[in-house]
Design a protein around this motif. Sequence first.
Motif, short mmCIF file in Angstrom:
data_model
loop_
_atom_site.label_atom_id
_atom_site.label_comp_id
_atom_site.label_asym_id
_atom_site.label_seq_id
_atom_site.Cartn_x
_atom_site.Cartn_y
_atom_site.Cartn_z
N ASN A 77 49.50 36.13 75.36
CA ASN A 77 48.34 35.53 74.71
C ASN A 77 48.40 35.68 73.20
N SER A 78 48.11 34.60 72.51
CA SER A 78 47.85 34.60 71.08
C SER A 78 46.99 33.37 70.83
N GLY A 79 46.97 32.84 69.64
CA GLY A 79 46.17 31.64 69.41
C GLY A 79 46.30 31.18 67.98
N GLU A 87 40.16 27.50 68.19
CA GLU A 87 41.41 28.06 68.72
C GLU A 87 42.15 27.09 69.62
N GLN A 89 44.92 27.44 72.11
CA GLN A 89 45.43 28.61 72.81
C GLN A 89 46.95 28.67 72.81
N VAL A 90 47.46 29.88 72.65
CA VAL A 90 48.88 30.17 72.88
C VAL A 90 48.93 31.15 74.04
N GLN A 184 46.28 34.73 66.07
CA GLN A 184 45.57 35.77 66.82
C GLN A 184 46.49 36.89 67.31
N HIS A 186 46.43 39.15 70.20
CA HIS A 186 45.77 39.41 71.49
C HIS A 186 46.53 40.49 72.25
MG MG Z 1 44.25 33.34 72.60
#
Ligand code: MG
Length: 208
Positions: A77-79, A87, A89-90, A184, A186
Motif C-alpha cells: 500500500n501507498s498512494g 488519493e 491508490q497504489v 503516502q 502506508h
Molecule cells: Mg493508499
Amino acid sequence: MPQTPPESAVVLFNGTDLSNWTSQNGSEPGWKVEDGAMAVVPRAGDIITKETFTDHFLHLEFMTPDMPEATGQAKGNSGVFLQGRYEVQVLDSYGIEVPGMGDCGAIYNQFAPLVNACKPPREWQTYDVIFRAPRFNEAGEMVENVRITVLQNGLVILNNAQLPSTTGGSIDAEVATPGPLRLQDHGNDVRYRNIWVVPLPLEGSDKY
Ligand code: MG
C-alpha cells in the motif's frame, strides 16, 4: 524504459535526490534514494513536493514490493495524492478480477478503476494523470468538481472522474488553493521514480 519528460516539465525526482520534497511538517523527508528510485521508509511519514500545482499533467512510475502473505490493504500500500487531497491508490492488486474502490488505480473510496491494469509486484508501472482543479464562481461557490483522468501502464483506468469531495486523509479542506504532490507512507516498501509534472493552463489559449 522510463519515459523522458518534455521540456516544459517540472522534474520532481530524477533518480538522484529528494531536494524537491519535504515531510508534511516541512522537515527533511525521511525516505531513501536507492538504485535511482525513492523508497518509502516505513513510519517516516508521507512526503510532499515543495512546489504546488493547480491544473496539471503528472507522470510517475511506481513499484510495489512482493508480499505474498499479505492481503487487501496490507499488500504493497501507498498512494499518490493529487494536490495532497485526492488519493489515487497504489497497492498490489495484480490479478484481481474486478478491482474495487480500494484497489490499485482507484480514487480511494470513491471510484474503482475501469479495468485492472496492474503488473505483478517488483515490476515498474506507470501512472499518467490529467488533473483539473475544481472551479468556483465569484461568490466562492464550487461550480465544477475536481476531475481526474488516469492511465495506468498506458490503459485508461479513470475517465474524467468527477469527485464529490477530497478523499480520506486530505492535507486540508482548502480545495480552492493549489496543492503539492504527496506520496503516502502506508508502512510498505513501495518505490517511485521518474516523477514530473507539466502545469496546464486553466483555460484554452492559442499561446502557451
Ligand atoms: Mg493508499
